[in-house]
Design an enzyme around this catalytic site. Structure first.
Site, PDB file in Angstrom:
ATOM      1  N   SER A 149     -38.347  26.892 -19.818  1.00  0.00           N
ATOM      2  CA  SER A 149     -37.897  27.184 -18.459  1.00  0.00           C
ATOM      3  C   SER A 149     -36.480  27.709 -18.513  1.00  0.00           C
ATOM      4  O   SER A 149     -35.779  27.598 -19.523  1.00  0.00           O
ATOM      5  CB  SER A 149     -37.957  25.924 -17.577  1.00  0.00           C
ATOM      6  OG  SER A 149     -37.055  24.949 -18.051  1.00  0.00           O
ATOM      7  N   GLY A 151     -35.217  30.527 -18.843  1.00  0.00           N
ATOM      8  CA  GLY A 151     -34.901  31.542 -19.841  1.00  0.00           C
ATOM      9  C   GLY A 151     -34.698  31.027 -21.249  1.00  0.00           C
ATOM     10  O   GLY A 151     -34.355  31.806 -22.145  1.00  0.00           O
ATOM     11  N   GLU A 257     -43.295  35.205  -9.448  1.00  0.00           N
ATOM     12  CA  GLU A 257     -42.345  36.250  -9.827  1.00  0.00           C
ATOM     13  C   GLU A 257     -43.063  37.572 -10.101  1.00  0.00           C
ATOM     14  O   GLU A 257     -44.126  37.597 -10.734  1.00  0.00           O
ATOM     15  CB  GLU A 257     -41.574  35.826 -11.077  1.00  0.00           C
ATOM     16  CG  GLU A 257     -40.697  34.590 -10.863  1.00  0.00           C
ATOM     17  CD  GLU A 257     -39.926  34.231 -12.115  1.00  0.00           C
ATOM     18  OE1 GLU A 257     -39.060  35.035 -12.526  1.00  0.00           O
ATOM     19  OE2 GLU A 257     -40.192  33.165 -12.686  1.00  0.00           O
ATOM     20  N   GLU A 269     -44.702  35.772 -13.622  1.00  0.00           N
ATOM     21  CA  GLU A 269     -44.842  34.348 -13.906  1.00  0.00           C
ATOM     22  C   GLU A 269     -45.091  33.574 -12.621  1.00  0.00           C
ATOM     23  O   GLU A 269     -44.941  34.103 -11.514  1.00  0.00           O
ATOM     24  CB  GLU A 269     -43.586  33.800 -14.603  1.00  0.00           C
ATOM     25  CG  GLU A 269     -43.368  34.352 -15.992  1.00  0.00           C
ATOM     26  CD  GLU A 269     -42.246  33.659 -16.742  1.00  0.00           C
ATOM     27  OE1 GLU A 269     -42.125  33.897 -17.933  1.00  0.00           O
ATOM     28  OE2 GLU A 269     -41.498  32.877 -16.125  1.00  0.00           O
ATOM     29  N   ASP A 276     -35.893  28.060  -8.954  1.00  0.00           N
ATOM     30  CA  ASP A 276     -34.436  28.069  -9.005  1.00  0.00           C
ATOM     31  C   ASP A 276     -33.842  29.202  -8.149  1.00  0.00           C
ATOM     32  O   ASP A 276     -32.842  28.994  -7.463  1.00  0.00           O
ATOM     33  CB  ASP A 276     -33.925  28.134 -10.449  1.00  0.00           C
ATOM     34  CG  ASP A 276     -34.560  29.229 -11.281  1.00  0.00           C
ATOM     35  OD1 ASP A 276     -35.304  30.068 -10.747  1.00  0.00           O
ATOM     36  OD2 ASP A 276     -34.300  29.247 -12.508  1.00  0.00           O
ATOM     37  N   THR A 277     -34.475  30.376  -8.152  1.00  0.00           N
ATOM     38  CA  THR A 277     -33.949  31.466  -7.315  1.00  0.00           C
ATOM     39  C   THR A 277     -34.042  31.123  -5.834  1.00  0.00           C
ATOM     40  O   THR A 277     -33.301  31.679  -5.020  1.00  0.00           O
ATOM     41  CB  THR A 277     -34.704  32.782  -7.588  1.00  0.00           C
ATOM     42  OG1 THR A 277     -36.078  32.624  -7.229  1.00  0.00           O
ATOM     43  CG2 THR A 277     -34.590  33.188  -9.038  1.00  0.00           C
ATOM     44  N   ARG A 355     -26.462  25.289 -15.855  1.00  0.00           N
ATOM     45  CA  ARG A 355     -26.205  25.343 -14.418  1.00  0.00           C
ATOM     46  C   ARG A 355     -25.666  24.008 -13.938  1.00  0.00           C
ATOM     47  O   ARG A 355     -26.320  22.982 -14.049  1.00  0.00           O
ATOM     48  CB  ARG A 355     -27.491  25.656 -13.648  1.00  0.00           C
ATOM     49  CG  ARG A 355     -27.885  27.098 -13.623  1.00  0.00           C
ATOM     50  CD  ARG A 355     -28.869  27.378 -12.499  1.00  0.00           C
ATOM     51  NE  ARG A 355     -30.028  26.520 -12.517  1.00  0.00           N
ATOM     52  CZ  ARG A 355     -31.237  26.884 -12.953  1.00  0.00           C
ATOM     53  NH1 ARG A 355     -31.426  28.092 -13.432  1.00  0.00           N
ATOM     54  NH2 ARG A 355     -32.243  26.053 -12.921  1.00  0.00           N
TER      55      ARG A 355
END
Length: 387
Positions: A149, A151, A257, A269, A276-277, A355
């Site tokens: 997850s 990236g 996505e 995906e 998160d976005t 993050r």
């Protein structure tokens, strides 16, 4: 009131727990480390390795939850089928959790069974197979662990020299015990979006206004809503999202996505949970943020519509190094900025690129979205994570 077992307790889980607490639900937050963000606000917590099926069975039996909600990939999800047979409700469903936690299963379903348009792809279980896949796919191409997850483990291969390095990086970033990777043709897209899709127990599927985003190292850095998008492409994305969520079944919010290029929309995906976005919705861009939508869908509370209330943007506050007790400088700058909000996630440790918080900016629907995005991005650079 319902008892919810939340499997994964990061920043997305924390916002979900806050939404649940506001309407009187009970949440037990689970993760593999102490003091995870969602544990700060939950009614109780458990610390286990969720890849240990026996440990997972133990806490399910202990808490007897009304709902089991996964928030991360590193879970022994095949156990979910047993839980459903025992009468537990898995969100969105055991099938959905198993398919979407593994890129191979969801890609084969989308491209093979449902016929959705995707990038050309192959799989590899060794560096040798990766080289063979790259020879078939061509360069540039993108390599991702089947289970990861944010990236982690994702890279782009441009030359032969990148192949071995990409394999090692994918193994380092893989979650769980899955060593296989997916190799994808690099799609020459104009932009990418997340289409938050809400499936409900009453059969009504709703779509949030599309969310644009920018990534680095495969991890999102900024997101904005609404993303400018041709109506024909939006309808195409909505059709694909509805098709794949209906095939998986269950109720909840999905982060779907897509890449959008000159030749149309590509499915990329799917996550069976808040995305998160979608943290941009914490800027009150919608009548309900993504966490509130997920909760209502889970509980079977009907959602008649999703409306755009204002434009907004989010930008990540990331750590630059390692710390066992991170502190923050510059929050007063965010507090002084107009049409701005922020969240600090409360993660107990920091590491490079992790993050740690998010800046939220907004304006009226008729405002200048590019200005809102740039403001979020600039303000996020003003916050420093002290190491």
């Amino acid at each position: 009131m319902a008892k919810i077992l939340l499997l994964g307790s990061g920043e997305l889980g924390k916002e979900f727990v806050i939404a649940a607490q506001r309407i009187g639900q009970t949440v037990i937050a689970v993760d593999n480390y102490t003091n995870a963000p969602a544990m700060h606000v939950a009614n109780g917590y458990e610390i286990i390795n969720m890849l240990d099926g026996n440990a997972l069975d133990t806490i399910v039996e202990k808490h007897q939850p009304d709902f089991i909600i996964p928030e991360i990939e590193a879970i022994r999800t095949e156990r979910f089928y047993d839980y459903e047979r025992q009468g537990y409700t898995v969100i969105p469903s055991a099938k959905a959790a198993n398919y979407t936690m593994n890129r191979k299963a969801i890609r084969d379903l989308a491209a093979g069974t449902l016929g959705l348009k995707t990038a050309n792809y192959r799989y590899a279980t060794s560096a040798k197979e990766l080289k063979e896949a790259v020879d078939q796919i061509g360069m540039p191409c993108v390599v991702k662990p089947l289970m990861s997850s944010s990236g982690k483990g994702q890279s782009t291969i441009h030359t032969e020299a990148d192949i071995e390095k990409a394999w090692r990086y994918a193994q380092e970033g893989s979650r769980g015990d899955v060593a296989e990777v997916i190799v994808e043709t690099f799609v020459n897209f104009n932009y990418e979006i997340t289409l938050l899709t809400v499936t409900q127990r009453n059969g009504l599927t709703l779509f949030c206004p599309p969310i644009g985003h920018r990534q680095e190292r495969g991890d999102y850095q900024e997101s904005w809503q609404p993303a400018a998008m041709d109506t024909i492409h939006l309808r195409e994305a909505q059709h694909m999202a509805q098709k794949v969520t209906e095939a998986l079944g269950g109720a909840g919010i999905w982060g779907v996505e897509f890449f959008v290029g000159d030749d149309g929309v590509y499915f990329s995906e799917l996550s069976p949970r808040p995305h998160d976005t979608g943290m941009v919705t914490l800027a009150n861009t919608q009548n309900f943020n993504e966490f509130e939508l997920h909760l209502r869908a889970v509980l079977g509370l009907p959602i008649p519509e999703i409306t755009l209330e204002r434009m907004g943007a989010s930008a990540v506050i990331a750590a630059s190094g390692h710390s066992e007790s991170p502190q923050y400088e510059g929050l007063e700058i965010l507090s002084e900025a107009k049409k701005t909000d922020f969240r600090i996630f409360g993660k107990p440790t920091a590491r490079p690129y992790r993050r740690m918080g998010v800046v939220l900016t907004y304006d009226a629907v008729s405002g200048d979205l590019s200005e809102v995005i740039q403001r979020a991005k600039a303000l996020a650079t003003q916050v420093k994570v002290k190491l």
